[in-house]
Write an enzyme that holds these catalytic residues in place. Sequence first.
Site: not given
Length: 696
Positions: A12, A71, A93, A121, A123, A193, A221, A223
Amino acid sequence: MRVSKAQNLGFCFGVKRTLQLAFEAAQNQKVYTIGPLINNPQEINRLQALGVIPIDNLAAVTPTVLLLPSHGVAPNKIIEAEGLGWRIINATCPLVQKAQNLAADAAASGADLVVFGDKNHPEIKGVIGRFLNDAKPVQKAFVVADAAEAEALGQLKKVVLLSQTTQIEKDFYIISRLLEHKVSDFTLHNTICKATSDRQQAALNLAKQVDVMLVIGGKSSANTQKLLKLCGSIGVPAFLVEHAVEILPEMLAGAEHIGITAGASTPDWIIKEVLEKMSEEQKVNLVEEEIVKEETNIVEEAAETANQEAAEFAAPEVPETSETEDGVNLMEEALADPYDIEIKQLHAGSRVTGVIVQVKPDELLIDIGAKSEGVLPSSEMIAEEAAHIIEKFHVGDEITVLVVRRENKEGYPMLSKKRIDQELIWDKLAEMRDNNVTIEGPVVDTVRGGVLVDVGIRGFVPAALAGNGYVEDLKEFVGKTLKMKILECDRGRHKMVLSAKAVLREEARAKRTETWANLAEGQTLKGVVRRLTNFGAFVDIGGVDGLLHVSEMAWYRVNRPSDILKEGDEIDVMVLGVDKESEKVSLGLKQLVVNPWSVAAEKYATDSIIEVKVMRTAGFGAFVEVEPGVEGLVHISQLAWERVAKTEDVVKPGDIIEVKVLSVDPETKRISLSRKATLESPTAQDMPEADEVDPA
Ligand code: F3S
């Protein structure tokens, strides 16, 4: 066997940006990151060879450059690093940064925070950390992994809901609906996102058409795991592989059509490896001509997807690595390769969609997937946006811009939004002209022969068409908003001509039709005196001019209409007559006040003494004004006790005198008055013979 790639897959823009910053920073020195920079172990290994090294303990390494991962991290980590002397490069990001900022806003608003995501996580730790950093002790933060956990939350009054950027949108809205009913003051921000949701949607679309889905990406990961979950949710066998060697023949057994997707942190070189492995698998199982065909399919699909991505993000192709290459060679290749490809995709005049990474008062920095962020200066925005950059644009927003120059002297691509917006505006204005739509815009300046208006672009209104009549000083229009029709819209010649008069006429026509439809005798209407003549006044009663004859203006005699009216006066009038055929309307003014004669008998009782004004004299007496509209006569015999030869010997016009009311006859509109009766009677011998009263 056929192999298809999802329309959106792999890196991304946020990951690309982070890697780009890492490559740049690692050119001259080793760079450290707090934990892995992105969630892909193979890419992390490759980065390590380039001098980008993940660490957990900041104090264990001599401080140099510390890169924050895509993240993000919690604020206390940054404070710790700064305290130890690290120079920090923030490669978080922008979308994660945006979620952190929203968490800080929630803290400032006094709300509790609920975040949908995985509490372990990094993030989420960063977002929660940012909230707690600014929140008061009474404010609470919760992380919910699913609807059940959201349901289990206790009673909350004020809540802001955010999401981990990589969550599934449908699940986020299920949780938001649930909380909406539980919380009285509820705000949500969908921080998932678009790159994530695009990849999810593309994976789902593809999964519906294939026999097996291979999801390529790091097992840690978030995602990538979500892609696996989504593909599995529709009953298609789905397998997560970190790289090509993990593909086992039994995974593909019996499958004729295989779909491939990849997480946002999966580099292209791993995807390519997987595709090559798939081709080899086919060589074993398929006849020669089939192999050629299928290989062609794969290569074509790969090329097509690469083109799409290049158009969208100008996507890089990460260089292939080799076991035999040393770190220096790898570094050279990396610096020369992946992000240069993106620069080659940019050319002046191309449209690109990017994401805002920084908002400044006079410009935006936009990640367009190129080596450097593009600069969109305020001069390349339309006026309204340029004046309110901070309010109109936000970090993380997608934006489509035009590349004006590939690089300015500092090496940044120069962008324009105005030129795209103006093209759209021209299209819209041309459509409005074709449909005769009324447009509004402020007058911004005057020029020779007219005024300039802002209708998204500058338009010209000739002086004669700026209003209904002649305007001496056009500056009067500046700052006013005009309603206009577009007369000419020529993008090629950059010509836009408008008419405000056309709208005024159209409005007048509409008003006139409405007025005629509703007009009836006896109505009282508001009107504006448009024109005075000797015989009356023309009064606009709503697009229709009616005649107010001078005789209908007052109960008393009006010599000239201008004695009581002037042009522009707003008055109430009564409709006396309507002739729709000849389009004539007669109006009255005096009908709206009481006729003084109708009350004169009550008002002026016989024998009462009143003050009157002498208006004119005649041989037989003096005419006096009792009140406007009511005149009486003082006969010459009633002027004085003594004999009066000439009226003027006793009174003259303008005199104010006292008189006694002798009689009032409203029918014939006559009042007889006597001055003599108010005077003291002389002695009998001095008294002349009185004349008989002869009322006029
Ligand atoms: Fe950023 Fe979305 Fe990628 S949050 S790191 S653009 S998956």
